[in-house]
Write a protein that holds these residues in place. Structure first.
Motif, mmCIF file in Angstrom:
data_model
loop_
_atom_site.group_PDB
_atom_site.id
_atom_site.type_symbol
_atom_site.label_atom_id
_atom_site.label_comp_id
_atom_site.label_asym_id
_atom_site.label_seq_id
_atom_site.Cartn_x
_atom_site.Cartn_y
_atom_site.Cartn_z
ATOM 1 N N THR A 1 46.470 31.111 35.110
ATOM 2 C CA THR A 1 45.732 32.372 35.170
ATOM 3 C C THR A 1 44.289 32.076 34.803
ATOM 4 O OG1 THR A 1 47.734 33.506 34.382
ATOM 5 C CG2 THR A 1 45.666 34.752 34.320
ATOM 6 N N VAL A 2 43.340 32.661 35.541
ATOM 7 C CA VAL A 2 41.927 32.314 35.353
ATOM 8 C C VAL A 2 41.094 33.562 35.095
ATOM 9 C CG1 VAL A 2 39.879 31.317 36.447
ATOM 10 C CG2 VAL A 2 42.117 30.250 36.794
ATOM 11 N N TYR A 3 40.202 33.467 34.126
ATOM 12 C CA TYR A 3 39.246 34.537 33.812
ATOM 13 C C TYR A 3 37.847 34.058 34.126
ATOM 14 C CZ TYR A 3 36.354 37.736 31.050
ATOM 15 O OH TYR A 3 35.391 38.624 30.651
ATOM 16 N N VAL B 1 37.666 30.595 32.002
ATOM 17 C CA VAL B 1 38.799 30.214 31.148
ATOM 18 C C VAL B 1 40.046 30.109 32.009
ATOM 19 C CG1 VAL B 1 40.130 30.752 29.079
ATOM 20 C CG2 VAL B 1 37.748 31.513 29.259
ATOM 21 N N LYS B 2 40.816 29.045 31.799
ATOM 22 C CA LYS B 2 42.095 28.885 32.504
ATOM 23 C C LYS B 2 43.214 28.712 31.494
ATOM 24 C CE LYS B 2 43.283 25.022 34.653
ATOM 25 N NZ LYS B 2 43.409 23.948 35.672
ATOM 26 N N TRP B 3 44.242 29.562 31.639
ATOM 27 C CA TRP B 3 45.422 29.454 30.786
ATOM 28 C C TRP B 3 46.594 28.917 31.592
ATOM 29 C CZ3 TRP B 3 42.602 34.181 30.727
ATOM 30 C CH2 TRP B 3 41.841 34.386 29.574
ATOM 31 N N VAL C 1 48.133 39.375 32.439
ATOM 32 C CA VAL C 1 47.071 40.303 32.040
ATOM 33 C C VAL C 1 47.150 40.540 30.539
ATOM 34 C CG1 VAL C 1 46.000 42.541 32.502
ATOM 35 C CG2 VAL C 1 47.296 41.390 34.314
ATOM 36 N N TRP C 2 48.368 40.691 30.028
ATOM 37 C CA TRP C 2 48.576 40.942 28.594
ATOM 38 C C TRP C 2 48.013 39.778 27.768
ATOM 39 C CZ3 TRP C 2 50.475 39.318 24.015
ATOM 40 C CH2 TRP C 2 50.838 40.268 23.054
ATOM 41 N N VAL C 3 48.361 38.550 28.166
ATOM 42 C CA VAL C 3 47.908 37.374 27.417
ATOM 43 C C VAL C 3 46.387 37.246 27.490
ATOM 44 C CG1 VAL C 3 47.930 34.846 27.356
ATOM 45 C CG2 VAL C 3 50.073 36.107 27.645
ATOM 46 N N ALA C 4 45.825 37.437 28.671
ATOM 47 C CA ALA C 4 44.370 37.337 28.822
ATOM 48 C C ALA C 4 43.664 38.388 27.974
ATOM 49 C CB ALA C 4 43.984 37.498 30.291
ATOM 50 N N ALA C 5 44.179 39.617 28.014
ATOM 51 C CA ALA C 5 43.581 40.687 27.213
ATOM 52 C C ALA C 5 43.629 40.346 25.721
ATOM 53 C CB ALA C 5 44.307 42.007 27.492
ATOM 54 N N VAL D 1 38.386 25.862 28.729
ATOM 55 C CA VAL D 1 37.161 26.633 28.931
ATOM 56 C C VAL D 1 36.148 25.768 29.660
ATOM 57 C CG1 VAL D 1 35.331 27.956 27.829
ATOM 58 C CG2 VAL D 1 37.620 27.928 26.819
ATOM 59 N N SER D 2 35.647 26.287 30.792
ATOM 60 C CA SER D 2 34.668 25.574 31.594
ATOM 61 C C SER D 2 33.284 25.672 30.951
ATOM 62 C CB SER D 2 34.630 26.161 33.005
ATOM 63 O OG SER D 2 33.494 25.731 33.723
ATOM 64 N N LYS D 3 32.413 24.780 31.378
ATOM 65 C CA LYS D 3 31.028 24.823 30.910
ATOM 66 C C LYS D 3 30.325 26.102 31.355
ATOM 67 C CE LYS D 3 29.624 22.059 34.915
ATOM 68 N NZ LYS D 3 29.104 20.738 35.370
#
Length: 366
Positions: free
Chosen positions: A95-97, A81-83, A141-145, A75-77
């Motif tokens: 994968t990045v949110y 979020v990067k998985w 998408v599933w994991v991020a959700a 998790v960035s400041k």
């Protein structure tokens, strides 16, 4: 020896309907299965309560509903979020949110690495291993959700962009079903305009996508003329700017009112001069576009530098004077190497760096 079980996440609704018909079931089982997997985020067939015990047992014997294991979450400041997701024994993708005030964008990968070798991109510098399956794409998408608590009632993810690791259109046969699931009411239910495919310019597949999916299109342009773009995006030697923009014009005409997003990474002294901005303005004057200027994000081993802030602003102003909608993408997640052009994942490179574009299967998809 028994064949490996089929992952139901590899199929869009049409594919699942065919699968259930082969099993002697009715078509509606496909939408029911999708609702369990994507809306309920349920991967255990035993929980599919509107399926008979016999059908649940049959699914358990011959099929799986499986997503990759998560290796890490950073998790960035700034909240990005990067998985890192494990797709097989030797490969992992990122994968990045990116959360913003009124939207949440999920950046999804399509390949383990990339064959295009664009000179300003960390992914291309790492090489290429293989295409992701449809299941591995939609599973991001599933994991991020799941991690974000995204639901139909509380949509933490509002937009999906195929801008992660890889060239999406080089993996067309697996990307297309994933796009269908993203937009299906029994999948993730995203509006067409909220799903964007970004490409470096695989013209035959842009034309095919134009026929197959009502999604938004982004073009990684990065230069206003061929000589410079050949250096930054080697694919340009195969499909030059004029050919690429012709396919974009056809895309816009078919979709009506659609605008193409032009992605332009600004590199100090390379493509960020006033002459480049003026040339870009003239080049795009007949195409409904919006320009997304992206400050170059450094990565280990690169000789390129990010454009100076005043040069970025000057470039933007010139484009706007040409009547082009122009924005500067705010750098997000650079402290966790999640910014544009920084995704590298963890994988074994199987590509000789001298053989890249030649290995991409081009042409119209059946």
């Amino acid at each position: 020896m028994k064949d490996a079980p089929i992952n139901l996440l590899d199929y869009d609704r049409q594919g699942l309907e065919a699968l259930f018909l082969e099993m002697g079931e009715q078509r509606f089982r496909a939408s029911q299965a999708m609702k369990w997997i994507y809306s309920e985020q349920q991967l255990d067939f035993a929980a599919f309560s509107n399926f008979s015990k016999t059908l649940r047992a049959q699914l358990a014997d011959d099929y799986i509903a499986q997503v990759p294991d998560m290796i890490s979450e950073k998790v960035s400041k700034d909240g990005t979020v990067k998985w890192l997701l494990k797709v097989d024994d030797v490969n992992a993708v990122e994968t990045v949110y990116i959360p913003e005030k009124n939207r949440g964008t999920l950046c999804v990968s399509s390949q383990v690495g990339c064959t295009l070798n664009c000179t300003f991109c960390a992914t291309g510098a790492q090489g290429f291993n293989r295409h992701l399956t449809t299941a591995e794409i939609i599973a991001q998408v599933w994991v991020a959700a799941k991690q974000l608590g995204h639901t139909a009632q509380d949509r933490k993810i509002t937009n999906i962009v195929m801008m992660g690791m890889g060239e999406p259109l080089a993996n067309y046969k697996n990307v297309l079903p994933a796009l269908n699931i993203m937009r299906d009411d029994f999948g993730f239910g995203f509006a067409n305009k909220r799903v964007t495919v970004s490409t470096a310019g695989l013209v035959p597949y842009i034309n095919q996508l134009n026929q197959d999916a009502d999604v938004s299109l982004a073009i990684s342009l990065h230069a206003p003329y061929d000589e410079l773009r050949n250096q930054l995006v080697p694919l340009n030697k195969k499909y030059n700017i004029a050919t690429l923009l012709d396919s974009c014009k056809n895309f816009v005409q078919n979709k009506r009112k659609a605008r193409i997003t032009i992605e332009y990474t600004l590199i100090d002294g390379m493509n960020d001069l006033p002459e480049h901005a003026h040339a870009l303005g003239k080049l795009l004057k007949q195409l409904p576009t919006k320009i997304n200027l992206i400050p170059f994000n450094p990565f280990p081993g690169t000789a390129f530098k990010q454009s100076k802030p005043q040069n970025i602003e000057r470039f933007k102003e010139i484009c706007m004077k040409h009547g082009l909608i122009t924005t500067v993408r705010k750098t997000r997640g650079d402290d966790i190497d999640a910014a544009c052009g920084q995704l590298a994942g963890d994988f074994m490179d199987r590509t000789r760096r001298s053989a890249t574009i030649k290995k991409i299967p081009l042409g119209v998809v059946a």
